[in-house]
Motif scaffolding. Structure first.
Motif, PDB file in Angstrom:
ATOM      1  N   GLU A  22       0.824  -1.208   0.000  1.00  0.00           N
ATOM      2  CA  GLU A  22       0.000   0.000   0.000  1.00  0.00           C
ATOM      3  C   GLU A  22       0.863   1.265   0.000  1.00  0.00           C
ATOM      4  N   GLN A  23       2.042   1.181   0.634  1.00  0.00           N
ATOM      5  CA  GLN A  23       2.947   2.326   0.627  1.00  0.00           C
ATOM      6  C   GLN A  23       3.550   2.530  -0.750  1.00  0.00           C
ATOM      7  N   ALA A  24       3.906   1.410  -1.417  1.00  0.00           N
ATOM      8  CA  ALA A  24       4.446   1.506  -2.781  1.00  0.00           C
ATOM      9  C   ALA A  24       3.420   2.100  -3.738  1.00  0.00           C
ATOM     10  N   VAL A  25       2.152   1.773  -3.537  1.00  0.00           N
ATOM     11  CA  VAL A  25       1.082   2.351  -4.365  1.00  0.00           C
ATOM     12  C   VAL A  25       0.948   3.835  -4.068  1.00  0.00           C
ATOM     13  N   ALA A  26       0.959   4.182  -2.789  1.00  0.00           N
ATOM     14  CA  ALA A  26       0.825   5.591  -2.402  1.00  0.00           C
ATOM     15  C   ALA A  26       1.983   6.435  -2.931  1.00  0.00           C
ATOM     16  N   ASP A  27       3.169   5.820  -2.999  1.00  0.00           N
ATOM     17  CA  ASP A  27       4.353   6.524  -3.501  1.00  0.00           C
ATOM     18  C   ASP A  27       4.378   6.630  -5.014  1.00  0.00           C
ATOM     19  N   GLY A  28       3.446   5.960  -5.680  1.00  0.00           N
ATOM     20  CA  GLY A  28       3.411   5.976  -7.137  1.00  0.00           C
ATOM     21  C   GLY A  28       4.362   4.995  -7.780  1.00  0.00           C
ATOM     22  N   ARG A  29       4.918   4.087  -6.991  1.00  0.00           N
ATOM     23  CA  ARG A  29       5.859   3.103  -7.537  1.00  0.00           C
ATOM     24  C   ARG A  29       5.152   1.868  -8.092  1.00  0.00           C
ATOM     25  N   PHE A  30       3.965   1.568  -7.590  1.00  0.00           N
ATOM     26  CA  PHE A  30       3.257   0.342  -7.953  1.00  0.00           C
ATOM     27  C   PHE A  30       1.831   0.703  -8.344  1.00  0.00           C
ATOM     28  N   ASP A  31       1.381   0.138  -9.450  1.00  0.00           N
ATOM     29  CA  ASP A  31       0.040   0.412  -9.946  1.00  0.00           C
ATOM     30  C   ASP A  31      -1.008  -0.225  -9.032  1.00  0.00           C
ATOM     31  N   ALA A  32      -2.059   0.517  -8.755  1.00  0.00           N
ATOM     32  CA  ALA A  32      -3.093   0.028  -7.845  1.00  0.00           C
ATOM     33  C   ALA A  32      -3.770  -1.237  -8.366  1.00  0.00           C
ATOM     34  N   GLN A  33      -3.991  -1.318  -9.687  1.00  0.00           N
ATOM     35  CA  GLN A  33      -4.616  -2.514 -10.244  1.00  0.00           C
ATOM     36  C   GLN A  33      -3.691  -3.717 -10.128  1.00  0.00           C
ATOM     37  N   ASP A  34      -2.394  -3.497 -10.352  1.00  0.00           N
ATOM     38  CA  ASP A  34      -1.435  -4.592 -10.191  1.00  0.00           C
ATOM     39  C   ASP A  34      -1.401  -5.061  -8.736  1.00  0.00           C
ATOM     40  N   ALA A  35      -1.497  -4.119  -7.815  1.00  0.00           N
ATOM     41  CA  ALA A  35      -1.515  -4.487  -6.400  1.00  0.00           C
ATOM     42  C   ALA A  35      -2.733  -5.354  -6.085  1.00  0.00           C
ATOM     43  N   GLU A  36      -3.876  -4.990  -6.644  1.00  0.00           N
ATOM     44  CA  GLU A  36      -5.092  -5.769  -6.427  1.00  0.00           C
ATOM     45  C   GLU A  36      -4.972  -7.152  -7.057  1.00  0.00           C
ATOM     46  N   ASP A  37      -4.377  -7.215  -8.233  1.00  0.00           N
ATOM     47  CA  ASP A  37      -4.247  -8.499  -8.932  1.00  0.00           C
ATOM     48  C   ASP A  37      -3.284  -9.446  -8.214  1.00  0.00           C
ATOM     49  N   TRP A 152       8.897  -2.868  -9.066  1.00  0.00           N
ATOM     50  CA  TRP A 152       7.439  -2.918  -9.031  1.00  0.00           C
ATOM     51  C   TRP A 152       6.802  -2.982 -10.415  1.00  0.00           C
ATOM     52  N   ASN A 153       7.620  -2.834 -11.468  1.00  0.00           N
ATOM     53  CA  ASN A 153       7.038  -2.763 -12.811  1.00  0.00           C
ATOM     54  C   ASN A 153       7.805  -3.557 -13.859  1.00  0.00           C
ATOM     55  N   SER A 154       8.648  -4.484 -13.446  1.00  0.00           N
ATOM     56  CA  SER A 154       9.486  -5.201 -14.402  1.00  0.00           C
ATOM     57  C   SER A 154       8.856  -6.474 -14.934  1.00  0.00           C
ATOM     58  N   ASP A 155       7.797  -6.965 -14.281  1.00  0.00           N
ATOM     59  CA  ASP A 155       7.225  -8.260 -14.651  1.00  0.00           C
ATOM     60  C   ASP A 155       5.706  -8.190 -14.568  1.00  0.00           C
ATOM     61  N   ILE A 156       5.062  -9.254 -14.979  1.00  0.00           N
ATOM     62  CA  ILE A 156       3.602  -9.347 -14.934  1.00  0.00           C
ATOM     63  C   ILE A 156       3.200 -10.334 -13.844  1.00  0.00           C
ATOM     64  N   GLY A 157       2.531  -9.834 -12.799  1.00  0.00           N
ATOM     65  CA  GLY A 157       2.015 -10.721 -11.766  1.00  0.00           C
ATOM     66  C   GLY A 157       3.036 -11.234 -10.780  1.00  0.00           C
ATOM     67  N   ILE A 158       4.262 -10.713 -10.820  1.00  0.00           N
ATOM     68  CA  ILE A 158       5.332 -11.143  -9.923  1.00  0.00           C
ATOM     69  C   ILE A 158       6.124  -9.912  -9.508  1.00  0.00           C
ATOM     70  N   VAL A 159       6.417  -9.783  -8.217  1.00  0.00           N
ATOM     71  CA  VAL A 159       7.242  -8.677  -7.724  1.00  0.00           C
ATOM     72  C   VAL A 159       8.442  -9.265  -6.987  1.00  0.00           C
ATOM     73  N   PRO A 160       9.661  -8.990  -7.467  1.00  0.00           N
ATOM     74  CA  PRO A 160      10.843  -9.559  -6.813  1.00  0.00           C
ATOM     75  C   PRO A 160      11.111  -8.941  -5.451  1.00  0.00           C
ATOM     76  N   GLY A 161      11.461  -9.791  -4.499  1.00  0.00           N
ATOM     77  CA  GLY A 161      11.898  -9.350  -3.185  1.00  0.00           C
ATOM     78  C   GLY A 161      13.369  -9.673  -3.009  1.00  0.00           C
ATOM     79  N   ASP A 162      14.036  -8.950  -2.125  1.00  0.00           N
ATOM     80  CA  ASP A 162      15.459  -9.159  -1.877  1.00  0.00           C
ATOM     81  C   ASP A 162      15.658 -10.076  -0.677  1.00  0.00           C
ATOM     82  N   GLY A 163      16.741 -10.831  -0.694  1.00  0.00           N
ATOM     83  CA  GLY A 163      17.051 -11.675   0.446  1.00  0.00           C
ATOM     84  C   GLY A 163      17.927 -12.850   0.062  1.00  0.00           C
ATOM     85  N   ALA A 164      18.231 -13.659   1.060  1.00  0.00           N
ATOM     86  CA  ALA A 164      19.113 -14.815   0.860  1.00  0.00           C
ATOM     87  C   ALA A 164      18.598 -15.996   1.666  1.00  0.00           C
ATOM     88  N   SER A 165      19.001 -17.184   1.245  1.00  0.00           N
ATOM     89  CA  SER A 165      18.636 -18.399   1.968  1.00  0.00           C
ATOM     90  C   SER A 165      19.776 -19.393   1.878  1.00  0.00           C
TER      91      SER A 165
END
Length: 354
Positions: A22-37, A152-165
């Motif tokens: 919701e913060q990414a949407v508010a900041d204009g980084r992520f589309d609201a429809q993509d967030a809903e999807d 937030w806008n490089s792919d369709i239906g997938i948002v990459p997160g950072d981290g390690a395992s």
């Protein structure tokens, strides 16, 4: 492949703080429809952490939790999707030196897109079965950074997160026994992630990588239904092989560790293909961290164990899929719920870890 006397002795993750969708949407980084999807809640975003450093933090914890000494590890496989912080540099050797010290071990990177950690698990299982080696270490680490990648806008239906395992596989003992692994591929689908993009001498980091465009170019020539049919066929074949080698049925599986896709993609490509219930998967947690590049499955298994979302005797299936396409599955039986020590002082980086 049916496995004999192979265990998962320790797993760990390094996760930086997560940004609320919701913060990414508010900041204009992520589309609201993509967030809903996608129905994602939050996504992990690293700041100063480099992928190899995050991998080292996770690997140190996994090794400590495993009960193995550094010199027990004969094979180190580092899986990653994105840039690791330095070109023309062996990231696996850095992790080797930082975690295992100077004893000799085979260390190399596995580049198999989002199926990286599962491919590495399969390779390690085969290597341990064929040698006298005692243990192997699998690590993953990914971080996306602008301008090369717009998270937030490089792919369709997938948002990459950072981290390690990280995961330690052992022929001695562990909290989970690996019953089988399987890998299936279908290279006729490789163009989904290539589209019409030409091969170039080098990547221009000032030009964002646009997987949306590539996928739309591919789907302009290939019907989505045809892609989905082949995708589901590959996944189903992979799952059937793993079940057959483990001598169990799909209904015996208690929990499924799935890729951290958005809700629509997960439903179309995994849940509908296997006819499994969302509540049996790791979706509720995966939607809070994002798609961790090559590491969703190790992180997801660790979450189930740490949160006591599984019990002794439970069968768990790890499901991996990567562009190209490849699918890898592993069936594991929980044999112990470990009481792992807390993170070692100084083993992490500022801001995260679990």
């Amino acid at each position: 492949m049916k496995t004999e006397a192979l265990f998962i002795a320790g797993v760990a993750t390094y996760l930086p703080p997560a940004t609320k969708v919701e913060q990414a949407v508010a900041d204009g980084r992520f589309d609201a429809q993509d967030a809903e999807d996608t129905q994602l809640q939050s996504v992990c975003e690293a700041t100063d952490e480099a992928p190899p450093e995050m991998a080292v933090a996770a690997a140190r914890d996994a090794l400590e939790r495993s009960g193995h000494r550094a010199d027990d590890i004969a094979l180190l496989l580092h899986a990653c999707v994105y840039f690791q912080g330095l070109e023309l540099y062996p990231t696996a050797s850095y992790i080797h030196r930082e975690v295992l010290g100077d004893h000799s071990a085979l260390a190399f990177e596995v580049k198999n897109a989002s199926n990286g950690c599962m491919t590495a698990l399969d390779i390690a299982a085969r290597s341990l079965a064929a040698t006298d080696d005692v243990a192997a270490l699998v690590t993953t680490a990914d971080k996306v950074s602008p301008p090369a990648i717009d998270r937030w806008n490089s792919d369709i239906g997938i948002v990459p997160g950072d981290g390690a395992s990280a995961m330690v596989l052992s022929k001695r003992s562990g909290f989970a026994r690996v019953l089988s692994t399987s890998t299936v591929s279908d290279p006729t689908l490789e163009r989904l992630h290539r589209g019409d993009a030409p091969f170039t001498p080098h990547h221009d980091p000032t030009l964002p990588i646009d997987l949306r465009l590539r996928k739309l170019q591919y789907l302009g020539d290939v019907e989505l239904d045809e892609f989905t049919r082949r995708f589901r066929a590959g996944l189903s074949d992979c799952v059937d092989r793993a079940l057959r080698d483990a001598d169990i049925r799909l209904g015996d599986i208690v929990r499924f560790v799935v890729p951290h896709f958005g809700r629509i993609v997960l439903q179309r490509e995994v849940l509908a293909a296997l006819d499994i219930d969302l509540d049996l998967t790791t979706w509720s947690w995966g939607r809070t961290v994002g798609h961790l590049g090559a590491g969703d499955q190790i992180a997801g298994l660790g979450h189930l164990v740490e949160e006591r979302a599984v019990d002794v005797g439970d069968l768990v299936m790890l499901l991996g899929v990567g562009a190209g396409f490849t699918w890898t599955c592993a069936v594991v039986r929980i044999v112990e719920l470990p009481e792992w020590p807390a993170r070692s002082a100084g083993s992490g980086l500022g801001g995260g870890g679990s």
